[in-house]
Design a protein around this motif. Structure first.
Motif, short mmCIF file in Angstrom:
data_model
loop_
_atom_site.label_atom_id
_atom_site.label_comp_id
_atom_site.label_asym_id
_atom_site.label_seq_id
_atom_site.Cartn_x
_atom_site.Cartn_y
_atom_site.Cartn_z
N VAL A 110 -8.22 29.62 -17.24
CA VAL A 110 -8.49 31.01 -16.88
C VAL A 110 -7.34 31.83 -17.46
CG1 VAL A 110 -8.98 32.62 -14.98
CG2 VAL A 110 -9.47 30.20 -14.70
N PRO A 111 -7.60 32.98 -18.06
CA PRO A 111 -6.48 33.77 -18.59
C PRO A 111 -5.51 34.17 -17.49
CG PRO A 111 -8.57 34.63 -19.41
CD PRO A 111 -8.90 33.61 -18.36
N GLU A 112 -4.22 34.28 -17.87
CA GLU A 112 -3.20 34.67 -16.91
C GLU A 112 -3.50 36.04 -16.31
OE1 GLU A 112 1.12 34.87 -17.93
OE2 GLU A 112 0.75 32.75 -18.36
N SER A 113 -3.98 36.93 -17.16
CA SER A 113 -4.36 38.25 -16.66
C SER A 113 -5.64 38.69 -17.33
CB SER A 113 -3.25 39.26 -16.90
OG SER A 113 -3.08 39.47 -18.28
N VAL A 114 -6.48 39.39 -16.55
CA VAL A 114 -7.78 39.85 -17.01
C VAL A 114 -7.90 41.32 -16.65
CG1 VAL A 114 -10.29 39.56 -16.76
CG2 VAL A 114 -8.79 37.56 -16.66
N GLU A 115 -8.28 42.14 -17.62
CA GLU A 115 -8.38 43.57 -17.34
C GLU A 115 -9.58 43.89 -16.46
OE1 GLU A 115 -8.14 46.46 -20.37
OE2 GLU A 115 -6.36 45.57 -21.29
N ASP A 116 -10.72 43.29 -16.79
CA ASP A 116 -11.99 43.65 -16.15
C ASP A 116 -12.47 42.50 -15.26
OD1 ASP A 116 -14.51 44.40 -15.43
OD2 ASP A 116 -15.21 44.83 -17.45
N GLY A 117 -12.39 42.72 -13.95
CA GLY A 117 -12.80 41.69 -13.00
C GLY A 117 -14.27 41.33 -13.06
N PHE A 118 -15.07 42.09 -13.80
CA PHE A 118 -16.48 41.75 -13.95
C PHE A 118 -16.69 40.61 -14.94
CE2 PHE A 118 -17.25 45.89 -12.02
CZ PHE A 118 -18.35 45.62 -11.22
N PHE A 119 -15.67 40.37 -15.77
CA PHE A 119 -15.80 39.32 -16.79
C PHE A 119 -14.52 38.49 -16.84
CE2 PHE A 119 -18.60 42.76 -18.15
CZ PHE A 119 -19.79 42.07 -18.35
N VAL A 120 -14.49 37.45 -16.03
CA VAL A 120 -13.34 36.55 -16.02
C VAL A 120 -13.79 35.23 -16.65
CG1 VAL A 120 -11.62 35.38 -14.59
CG2 VAL A 120 -12.52 37.62 -13.88
N PRO A 121 -13.31 34.92 -17.87
CA PRO A 121 -13.74 33.68 -18.52
C PRO A 121 -13.12 32.46 -17.85
CG PRO A 121 -12.19 34.88 -19.93
CD PRO A 121 -12.41 35.73 -18.71
N VAL A 122 -13.95 31.48 -17.54
CA VAL A 122 -13.50 30.25 -16.88
C VAL A 122 -14.06 29.06 -17.65
CG1 VAL A 122 -13.55 28.89 -14.75
CG2 VAL A 122 -13.47 31.39 -14.62
N THR A 123 -13.17 28.12 -17.99
CA THR A 123 -13.60 26.88 -18.64
C THR A 123 -13.13 25.71 -17.79
OG1 THR A 123 -13.44 27.88 -20.83
CG2 THR A 123 -13.44 25.49 -20.74
N VAL A 124 -14.02 24.77 -17.52
CA VAL A 124 -13.68 23.60 -16.72
C VAL A 124 -14.09 22.36 -17.50
CG1 VAL A 124 -13.94 22.41 -14.52
CG2 VAL A 124 -14.21 24.89 -14.61
N GLU A 125 -13.14 21.42 -17.62
CA GLU A 125 -13.46 20.13 -18.22
C GLU A 125 -12.90 19.04 -17.33
OE1 GLU A 125 -12.43 19.77 -22.31
OE2 GLU A 125 -13.57 17.93 -22.52
N SER A 126 -13.74 18.11 -16.94
CA SER A 126 -13.31 17.04 -16.05
C SER A 126 -13.15 15.74 -16.82
CB SER A 126 -14.34 16.84 -14.92
OG SER A 126 -14.06 15.64 -14.22
N ARG A 127 -12.04 15.04 -16.56
CA ARG A 127 -11.85 13.71 -17.13
C ARG A 127 -11.99 12.64 -16.06
NH1 ARG A 127 -6.85 15.51 -21.03
NH2 ARG A 127 -8.14 16.57 -22.56
N ILE A 128 -12.61 13.02 -14.96
CA ILE A 128 -12.84 12.06 -13.87
C ILE A 128 -14.17 11.36 -14.13
CG2 ILE A 128 -13.11 11.80 -11.38
CD1 ILE A 128 -11.50 14.41 -11.08
N PRO A 129 -14.16 10.03 -14.17
CA PRO A 129 -15.41 9.31 -14.43
C PRO A 129 -16.49 9.67 -13.40
CG PRO A 129 -13.53 7.80 -14.50
CD PRO A 129 -13.02 9.11 -13.98
N GLU A 130 -17.73 9.61 -13.85
CA GLU A 130 -18.89 9.88 -12.97
C GLU A 130 -18.88 11.28 -12.39
OE1 GLU A 130 -20.14 6.67 -10.24
OE2 GLU A 130 -18.42 5.59 -11.07
N THR A 131 -18.37 12.23 -13.15
CA THR A 131 -18.45 13.63 -12.70
C THR A 131 -19.91 14.05 -12.68
OG1 THR A 131 -16.25 14.25 -13.48
CG2 THR A 131 -17.89 16.01 -13.31
#
Lengths: 78, 150
Positions: free
Chosen positions: B64-85
């Motif tokens: 997630v970016p450290e700071s975001v100007e517009d709270g309507f668009f907060v980019p989020v990326t999630v990647e899991s390295r836990i088996p059987e996610t």
């Protein structure tokens, strides 16, 4: 879309209207399902990765909103 | 006087116990549990994820970016390295509805999702991963200049 937390000029809450479920399948096989709240952005730019896609496979994206509207669209992997 | 939130939460407990067998609901859980999407929409299978900023699981990469100007668009990326996610959830404790989105990850789909969410104000984004019937979480703080709720 409407979050259900916004108010109109008269101060009345605007009723919520948003997509609650997105189902994506490839060649009839489910590859992703998302259950969404109003906190998903209006243009969410959803990215994900799946294995085993082949040219010619059909990708189907189906959604349902909180008012019961639904739609599905398809595209072919080229 | 019965608090409707609390009553609703108590209704979830037996199901949680049955499904996960985890001690997800700790002391004071009524205040920390995420309201579930299923409940909000009247669907089956409600579920609760413990909120609160804790140590992040290093196997969950949450961007997630450290700071975001517009709270309507907060980019989020999630990647899991836990088996059987099998599930990836994105939560924001400070939002009116903490659980923003839940992804079901079938076999054959990488445990990776990226999307954009709304945040009412600066706070912590939590990525929760369900794998092997257990929940794991990572947390990132972000600053919002203009909130994305009103």
């Amino acid at each position: 879309m409407e979050s259900g937390f916004r108010r109109d000029d008269a101060g009345e809450l605007l009723p919520a209207h948003f997509i609650t479920t997105v189902r994506i399948s490839v060649a009839g096989r489910s590859v992703l399902e998302a259950t969404m709240s109003p906190a998903v952005s209006q243009d969410p730019l959803l990215s994900f990765r799946f294995r085993g896609g082949n040219a010619g496979d059909r990708i189907r994206v189906a959604w349902i909103d909180n008012k019961g509207h639904q739609r599905a669209d398809e595209a072919v992997i080229s | 006087v019965a608090n409707p939130d609390r009553r609703r939460l108590l209704g979830i407990v037996p199901l949680l116990g049955a499904v996960s067998g985890l001690g997800l609901l700790r002391a004071g859980a009524a205040g920390t549990a995420a309201r579930s999407l299923g409940e909000e929409e009247g669907h089956a299978a409600p579920e609760t994820v413990p909120l609160g900023h804790r140590a992040s699981d290093p196997r969950i990469l949450l961007q997630v970016p450290e700071s975001v100007e517009d709270g309507f668009f907060v980019p989020v990326t999630v990647e899991s390295r836990i088996p059987e996610t099998r599930e990836i959830l994105i939560l924001v404790e400070e939002n009116p509805v903490p659980l923003a989105v839940r992804f079901s990850i079938p076999a054959g789909t990488d445990p990776y999702v990226a999307t954009r969410i709304k945040m009412a104000r600066s706070g912590v984004v939590q990525a929760a991963v369900k794998a092997g019937g257990k929940l794991y979480s990572s947390f990132v703080e972000t600053k919002i200049t203009v909130g994305g709720c009103s």
